[in-house]
Write a protein that holds these residues in place. Structure first.
Motif, PDB file in Angstrom:
ATOM      1  N   TYR A 179      90.148  58.588 -34.121  1.00  0.00           N
ATOM      2  CA  TYR A 179      89.370  57.347 -34.054  1.00  0.00           C
ATOM      3  C   TYR A 179      90.301  56.189 -33.716  1.00  0.00           C
ATOM      4  O   TYR A 179      91.492  56.223 -34.059  1.00  0.00           O
ATOM      5  CB  TYR A 179      88.712  57.051 -35.402  1.00  0.00           C
ATOM      6  N   ALA A 225      89.133  48.563 -37.348  1.00  0.00           N
ATOM      7  CA  ALA A 225      87.910  48.720 -38.134  1.00  0.00           C
ATOM      8  C   ALA A 225      86.645  48.509 -37.304  1.00  0.00           C
ATOM      9  O   ALA A 225      85.683  49.290 -37.398  1.00  0.00           O
ATOM     10  CB  ALA A 225      87.934  47.756 -39.324  1.00  0.00           C
ATOM     11  N   GLN A 272      83.952  51.615 -36.321  1.00  0.00           N
ATOM     12  CA  GLN A 272      82.552  51.634 -36.734  1.00  0.00           C
ATOM     13  C   GLN A 272      81.615  51.738 -35.535  1.00  0.00           C
ATOM     14  O   GLN A 272      80.594  52.420 -35.595  1.00  0.00           O
ATOM     15  CB  GLN A 272      82.236  50.372 -37.557  1.00  0.00           C
ATOM     16  N   LEU A 325      81.724  55.371 -34.399  1.00  0.00           N
ATOM     17  CA  LEU A 325      80.939  56.192 -35.323  1.00  0.00           C
ATOM     18  C   LEU A 325      79.447  56.063 -35.060  1.00  0.00           C
ATOM     19  O   LEU A 325      78.723  57.066 -35.006  1.00  0.00           O
ATOM     20  CB  LEU A 325      81.246  55.783 -36.763  1.00  0.00           C
ATOM     21  N   ARG A 326      78.956  54.836 -34.912  1.00  0.00           N
ATOM     22  CA  ARG A 326      77.517  54.621 -34.686  1.00  0.00           C
ATOM     23  C   ARG A 326      77.057  55.312 -33.414  1.00  0.00           C
ATOM     24  O   ARG A 326      76.007  55.957 -33.384  1.00  0.00           O
ATOM     25  CB  ARG A 326      77.207  53.117 -34.614  1.00  0.00           C
ATOM     26  N   GLN A 343      77.541  59.458 -33.704  1.00  0.00           N
ATOM     27  CA  GLN A 343      76.658  60.132 -34.645  1.00  0.00           C
ATOM     28  C   GLN A 343      75.339  60.491 -33.975  1.00  0.00           C
ATOM     29  O   GLN A 343      74.680  61.465 -34.343  1.00  0.00           O
ATOM     30  CB  GLN A 343      76.430  59.257 -35.879  1.00  0.00           C
ATOM     31  N   LEU A 348      86.575  61.243 -41.727  1.00  0.00           N
ATOM     32  CA  LEU A 348      87.209  59.933 -41.729  1.00  0.00           C
ATOM     33  C   LEU A 348      87.908  59.728 -43.072  1.00  0.00           C
ATOM     34  O   LEU A 348      87.279  59.810 -44.126  1.00  0.00           O
ATOM     35  CB  LEU A 348      86.157  58.842 -41.520  1.00  0.00           C
ATOM     36  N   GLU A 404      89.391  58.107 -46.405  1.00  0.00           N
ATOM     37  CA  GLU A 404      88.831  57.038 -47.233  1.00  0.00           C
ATOM     38  C   GLU A 404      89.469  55.698 -46.907  1.00  0.00           C
ATOM     39  O   GLU A 404      88.798  54.657 -46.926  1.00  0.00           O
ATOM     40  CB  GLU A 404      89.044  57.379 -48.710  1.00  0.00           C
ATOM     41  N   GLU A 443      90.196  54.425 -44.188  1.00  0.00           N
ATOM     42  CA  GLU A 443      89.612  53.799 -43.007  1.00  0.00           C
ATOM     43  C   GLU A 443      88.165  53.373 -43.217  1.00  0.00           C
ATOM     44  O   GLU A 443      87.514  52.908 -42.284  1.00  0.00           O
ATOM     45  CB  GLU A 443      89.735  54.723 -41.802  1.00  0.00           C
ATOM     46  N   ARG A 444      87.662  53.529 -44.437  1.00  0.00           N
ATOM     47  CA  ARG A 444      86.310  53.058 -44.749  1.00  0.00           C
ATOM     48  C   ARG A 444      86.333  51.607 -45.229  1.00  0.00           C
ATOM     49  O   ARG A 444      85.274  51.002 -45.439  1.00  0.00           O
ATOM     50  CB  ARG A 444      85.662  53.962 -45.798  1.00  0.00           C
ATOM     51  N   GLY A 445      87.512  51.059 -45.389  1.00  0.00           N
ATOM     52  CA  GLY A 445      87.665  49.657 -45.775  1.00  0.00           C
ATOM     53  C   GLY A 445      88.592  48.950 -44.803  1.00  0.00           C
ATOM     54  O   GLY A 445      88.667  49.292 -43.625  1.00  0.00           O
TER      55      GLY A 445
END
Length: 281
Positions: free
Chosen positions: A67, A71, A75, A78-79, A82, A101, A103, A105-107
């Motif tokens: 990825y 950030a 995202q 991902l959108r 998916q 992904l 964790e 990279e979720r913030g």
């Protein structure tokens, strides 16, 4: 060109133990050299021995190489994928899930370039992201002169291994194109996070681990430099946008002289990584 025949998919583990982030082969000569660890001295500058992976600058946790290490772009990717992965390609390709992904990279996170052997190198880099990641490592992008000089080795050869093109010596000019495998055509969908998961003949990843192609090394007295031809294209220090070396599916025999100037500096896709340089001290 074949599509799924002869191909499998898999996720290569990208977790890196914290203690490995500054490790690598060391010798008395390397400790006395004027370059940081995991870099090779070339004339008056230092260059990373391996294409870079990314860690979060604060936590030092490894980021996913599949990825973009940004950030907002992550995202967006991902959108899109998916949904898109369920709409394009053959049934076997549509069944391939997106890579996990981490964790971290979720913030919020900040990419830092790390050069290590036997890891999946970071793709999906724009010029700005490559510049930032090298700067966070206390380094910089290489100039074209530096990059080509390092690639040619001390013997000034057209390819890291010699003066004549030899198929298979570097991870370039591969038979398969991952977008053709997953999407049925090679010229669309280049932000798909699954592209660098394609494996040929059930055993040979199109994108190999750093340094895995042992024959593709540029030799210098200090230490060899790996994968300067093939594996991933690499951004250099040109704000108008230039990347060099050729990635695994690029049909080029230009060796150390291979470069692309067709994209602007904001462009990014699965095939684009980098390595960093620094002034020798």
């Amino acid at each position: 060109m074949r599509a799924l025949a002869g191909c499998v998919f898999g996720v290569v583990a990208t977790g890196v133990a914290l203690g490995l982030l500054t490790s690598g082969p060391t010798t008395a000569k390397a400790r006395d050299a004027t370059c940081p660890p995991a870099m090779t001295r070339v004339q008056d500058f230092c260059i990373d021995r391996w294409e870079v992976m990314m860690v979060d600058h604060a936590s030092e946790q490894a980021l996913s190489p599949y990825y973009p290490p940004h950030a907002g772009r992550l995202q967006r990717v991902l959108r899109i994928w998916q949904i898109e992965r369920l709409e394009v390609g053959e049934p076997g390709a549509r069944a391939l899930p997106l890579p996990p992904l981490p964790e971290v990279e979720r913030g919020r996170f900040e990419p830092r370039a790390v050069s290590l052997p036997k890891v999946v190198p970071q793709g999906y880099l724009s010029h700005a992201l490559a510049t930032r990641a090298c700067a966070n490592a206390g380094k910089r992008l290489c100039s074209e002169r530096e990059w080509v000089t390092a690639c040619e080795g001390a013997s000034r050869r057209k390819y890291p291994y010699g003066d004549q093109f030899e198929p298979g010596k570097c991870n370039v000019y591969r038979f398969l194109h991952p977008a053709h495998v997953l999407h049925g055509v090679s010229f669309v969908g280049h932000t798909d996070p699954r592209l660098n998961l394609v494996v040929e003949r059930g055993e040979d990843p199109l994108l190999r681990l750093t340094g895995a192609t042992e024959s593709c090394r540029s030799q210098w007295p200090d230490a060899a430099i790996y994968d300067m031809v093939g594996n991933l294209d690499e951004w250099i220090d040109d704000p108008t946008g230039t990347f060099v070396g050729g990635f695994y599916a690029r049909s080029t025999r230009e060796g150390c002289q291979a470069k692309i100037v067709a994209h602007d500096a904001e462009y990014y896709d699965y095939s684009l990584g980098t390595r960093c340089c620094a002034d020798a001290k």
